[in-house]
Design an enzyme around this catalytic site. Structure first.
Site, mmCIF file in Angstrom:
data_model
loop_
_atom_site.group_PDB
_atom_site.id
_atom_site.type_symbol
_atom_site.label_atom_id
_atom_site.label_comp_id
_atom_site.label_asym_id
_atom_site.label_seq_id
_atom_site.Cartn_x
_atom_site.Cartn_y
_atom_site.Cartn_z
ATOM 1 N N SER A 124 -5.476 9.563 9.820
ATOM 2 C CA SER A 124 -6.592 9.492 8.878
ATOM 3 C C SER A 124 -7.609 10.549 9.273
ATOM 4 O O SER A 124 -7.734 10.877 10.463
ATOM 5 C CB SER A 124 -7.244 8.116 8.946
ATOM 6 O OG SER A 124 -8.502 8.142 8.288
ATOM 7 N N GLY B 35 0.796 -1.231 0.000
ATOM 8 C CA GLY B 35 0.000 0.000 0.000
ATOM 9 C C GLY B 35 0.825 1.276 0.000
ATOM 10 O O GLY B 35 1.789 1.429 -0.759
ATOM 11 N N GLY C 106 2.817 2.559 2.364
ATOM 12 C CA GLY C 106 4.191 2.407 2.854
ATOM 13 C C GLY C 106 5.148 1.983 1.750
ATOM 14 O O GLY C 106 6.279 2.476 1.656
ATOM 15 N N TYR D 258 -10.985 1.630 14.967
ATOM 16 C CA TYR D 258 -9.988 2.154 14.026
ATOM 17 C C TYR D 258 -9.905 3.676 14.148
ATOM 18 O O TYR D 258 -8.820 4.247 14.288
ATOM 19 C CB TYR D 258 -10.358 1.736 12.601
ATOM 20 C CG TYR D 258 -9.467 2.340 11.538
ATOM 21 C CD1 TYR D 258 -8.207 1.807 11.283
ATOM 22 C CD2 TYR D 258 -9.877 3.447 10.788
ATOM 23 C CE1 TYR D 258 -7.377 2.363 10.310
ATOM 24 C CE2 TYR D 258 -9.061 3.999 9.824
ATOM 25 C CZ TYR D 258 -7.813 3.462 9.581
ATOM 26 O OH TYR D 258 -7.003 4.016 8.619
HETATM 27 N N1 NAP Z 1 -6.199 3.061 2.688
HETATM 28 C C1 NAP Z 1 -6.827 4.131 3.147
HETATM 29 O O1 NAP Z 1 -7.856 4.544 2.607
HETATM 30 C C2 NAP Z 1 -6.279 4.881 4.328
HETATM 31 C C3 NAP Z 1 -6.934 6.051 4.730
HETATM 32 C C4 NAP Z 1 -6.438 6.766 5.810
HETATM 33 C C5 NAP Z 1 -5.320 6.301 6.469
HETATM 34 N N2 NAP Z 1 -4.702 5.160 6.090
HETATM 35 C C6 NAP Z 1 -3.524 4.695 6.843
HETATM 36 O O2 NAP Z 1 -2.450 4.435 5.972
HETATM 37 C C7 NAP Z 1 -1.559 3.511 6.610
HETATM 38 C C8 NAP Z 1 -1.132 2.460 5.595
HETATM 39 O O3 NAP Z 1 -2.230 1.670 5.238
HETATM 40 P P1 NAP Z 1 -2.518 1.133 3.775
HETATM 41 O O4 NAP Z 1 -3.783 1.745 3.336
HETATM 42 O O5 NAP Z 1 -1.315 1.274 2.932
HETATM 43 O O6 NAP Z 1 -2.875 -0.397 4.093
HETATM 44 P P2 NAP Z 1 -2.075 -1.766 3.859
HETATM 45 O O7 NAP Z 1 -1.711 -1.912 2.432
HETATM 46 O O8 NAP Z 1 -2.889 -2.806 4.515
HETATM 47 O O9 NAP Z 1 -0.729 -1.531 4.664
HETATM 48 C C9 NAP Z 1 -0.661 -1.670 6.054
HETATM 49 C C10 NAP Z 1 0.732 -2.110 6.417
HETATM 50 O O10 NAP Z 1 0.820 -2.232 7.836
HETATM 51 C C11 NAP Z 1 1.435 -3.455 8.123
HETATM 52 N N3 NAP Z 1 1.114 -4.003 9.441
HETATM 53 C C12 NAP Z 1 -0.082 -4.439 9.896
HETATM 54 N N4 NAP Z 1 0.055 -4.940 11.147
HETATM 55 C C13 NAP Z 1 1.364 -4.817 11.473
HETATM 56 C C14 NAP Z 1 2.130 -5.176 12.604
HETATM 57 N N5 NAP Z 1 1.583 -5.771 13.669
HETATM 58 N N6 NAP Z 1 3.452 -4.922 12.599
HETATM 59 C C15 NAP Z 1 4.027 -4.331 11.532
HETATM 60 N N7 NAP Z 1 3.374 -3.985 10.432
HETATM 61 C C16 NAP Z 1 2.047 -4.232 10.399
HETATM 62 C C17 NAP Z 1 0.945 -4.388 7.046
HETATM 63 O O11 NAP Z 1 1.752 -5.542 7.006
HETATM 64 P P3 NAP Z 1 1.170 -6.956 6.446
HETATM 65 O O12 NAP Z 1 1.186 -6.831 4.970
HETATM 66 O O13 NAP Z 1 2.138 -7.943 6.971
HETATM 67 O O14 NAP Z 1 -0.200 -7.118 7.023
HETATM 68 C C18 NAP Z 1 1.089 -3.481 5.845
HETATM 69 O O15 NAP Z 1 2.415 -3.449 5.394
HETATM 70 C C19 NAP Z 1 -2.308 2.956 7.810
HETATM 71 O O16 NAP Z 1 -1.814 3.549 8.985
HETATM 72 C C20 NAP Z 1 -3.736 3.390 7.575
HETATM 73 O O17 NAP Z 1 -4.444 3.563 8.775
HETATM 74 C C21 NAP Z 1 -5.151 4.447 5.013
#
Ligand code: NAP
Ligand code: NAG
Ligand code: NAG
Length: 340
Positions: free
Chosen positions: A196, A68, A70, A220
């Protein structure tokens, strides 16, 4: 009968062709064009990190760098010549991600490391290793996050409710362990907290932070509100150090984040809206990259950004809560470490 069909069918075919052409010219084509223009307009509002700041000699840590947002941030900062530490839940995922990035960016300097934010032990081990190998960390991106249905209470290894534990408390512990490395000798380091705008729907109940009473509706959102309080309080506490702290909202981004909460019918209900409002991971990474690199932000700390500019939150923040939340979190970590 056959003769009749043979004379009528071509006639229909012509009409058919004709109506299809009309349909296309007057309805389908303009509709598609209009939708594409609206999408383009929306995209122009999302902001883009336009600076070209290079990061030679800088060390960056990104949590949850394997997917995602990151992943996109890691790729971009590596292309700007930083040494990028990919802190992932499993070492295998971290290594695989390094290979993928290296295929695109030959000269990238990437370090795969294991960091499970759902385990205080893992966080301590990670920070010990960092301290052993690096004197300074220039950018820390607290990006990893989880989203589960709020109806069931899931826990981390240390019995913290999972959103509170991973999204907030794990990063709280990690950042505090690395404060000496973040207090760099020249300029300012940057801690970027990926929060967020959903924090606006969150609440901080100081008597029920760990959701033991199972009363909270949006765990969340609560964790994302805690992220922002953390940003504000850390900024206050690092005023005398060479550290700036930035919270940001990436926008609504198409990633795996909602894989546990999404239902099949969401695809029908959400798809039309998603087309206009949902960003790609690359687009979602823009504000975190902006917070990590933008020179204009060099004198700012403790604020929240979205669409590569300051974001005016609808939430009301209380200084008293941020201080109490900080102290309470420290106590909770101390107690959890005693148990082990
Ligand atoms: N997507 C949206 O619409 C949105 C909106 C607002 C904010 N955000 C924020 O953006 C950030 C990134 O999320 P994303 O959307 O890119 O989702 P994502 O693709 O699911 O990425 C989340 C990442 O966090 C890792 N993670 C989860 N549990 C963990 C743990 N216990 N230890 C270490 N790493 C862990 C996951 O690893 P695994 O692959 O191993 O599970 C994955 O690499 C998050 O903080 C989220 O709250 C996202
Ligand atoms: C932070 O680093 C600066 C410059 O190296 C140093 O003078 C200062 O004492 C440090 N502050 C803390 C609180 O560690
Ligand atoms: C930040 O502050 C320094 C010192 O006051 C000043 O020289 C610099 O121009 C400021 N930067 C920005 C982007 O405002």
């Amino acid at each position: 009968m056959q003769i009749m069909l043979n004379t009528i069918l071509p006639f229909f075919a012509i009409i058919n062709n004709f109506t299809m052409t009309l349909l296309f010219l007057y309805y389908i084509f303009p509709t598609v064009l209009l939708l594409a223009l609206i999408r383009k307009y929306r995209e122009s509002k999302w902001g883009k990190c336009n600076n070209n700041i290079q990061l030679d000699g800088k060390t960056v840590i990104i949590t949850g760098a394997n997917s995602g947002i990151g992943f996109e941030v890691a790729k971009e900062l590596a292309s700007r010549k930083a040494s990028v530490i990919l802190a992932c839940r499993t070492l295998t995922k971290a290594k695989e991600t390094c290979v993928t990035i290296q295929q695109n960016i030959k000269e990238a300097v990437l370090v795969p490391m294991e960091l499970d934010l759902a385990s205080l032990k893992s966080i301590k081990k990670f920070s010990d290793e960092i301290k052993k190998n690096y004197k300074e960390i220039h950018i820390l991106i607290n990006n990893a996050g989880v989203s589960y249905p709020s109806s069931t209470r899931l826990e981390t290894a240390d019995n913290f409710e999972i959103h509170f534990g991973v999204n907030y408390l794990g990063h709280f512990y990690l950042t505090n362990l690395l404060l000496d490395e973040l207090n760099i000798s020249s300029g300012k380091s940057r801690v970027v907290v990926v929060a967020s705008s959903l924090h606006e729907r969150g609440e901080i109940n100081l008597d029920n932070l760990n959701n033991e009473k199972l009363t909270s509706k949006n765990l969340y959102a609560n964790s994302k509100l805690a992220n922002i309080y953390f940003t504000q309080e850390l900024a206050r506490r690092t005023k005398d150090k060479n550290i700036n702290v930035y919270a940001c909202c990436p926008g609504w981004v198409y990633t795996g984040l909602f894989r546990y909460t999404i239902r099949w019918y969401h695809f029908f209900v959400v798809a039309p809206v998603a087309f206009f409002f949902m960003r790609s991971s690359g687009q979602g990474a823009q504000t975190p990259i902006y917070c990590a690199t933008e020179p204009k932000l060099e004198n700012e700390t403790g604020l929240l950004y979205r669409d590569c500019k300051l974001y005016d939150s609808k939430a009301i923040f209380y200084d008293s809560i941020s201080t109490k939340l900080w102290v309470k979190t420290e106590e909770m970590i101390k107690d959890a470490l005693k148990v082990k």
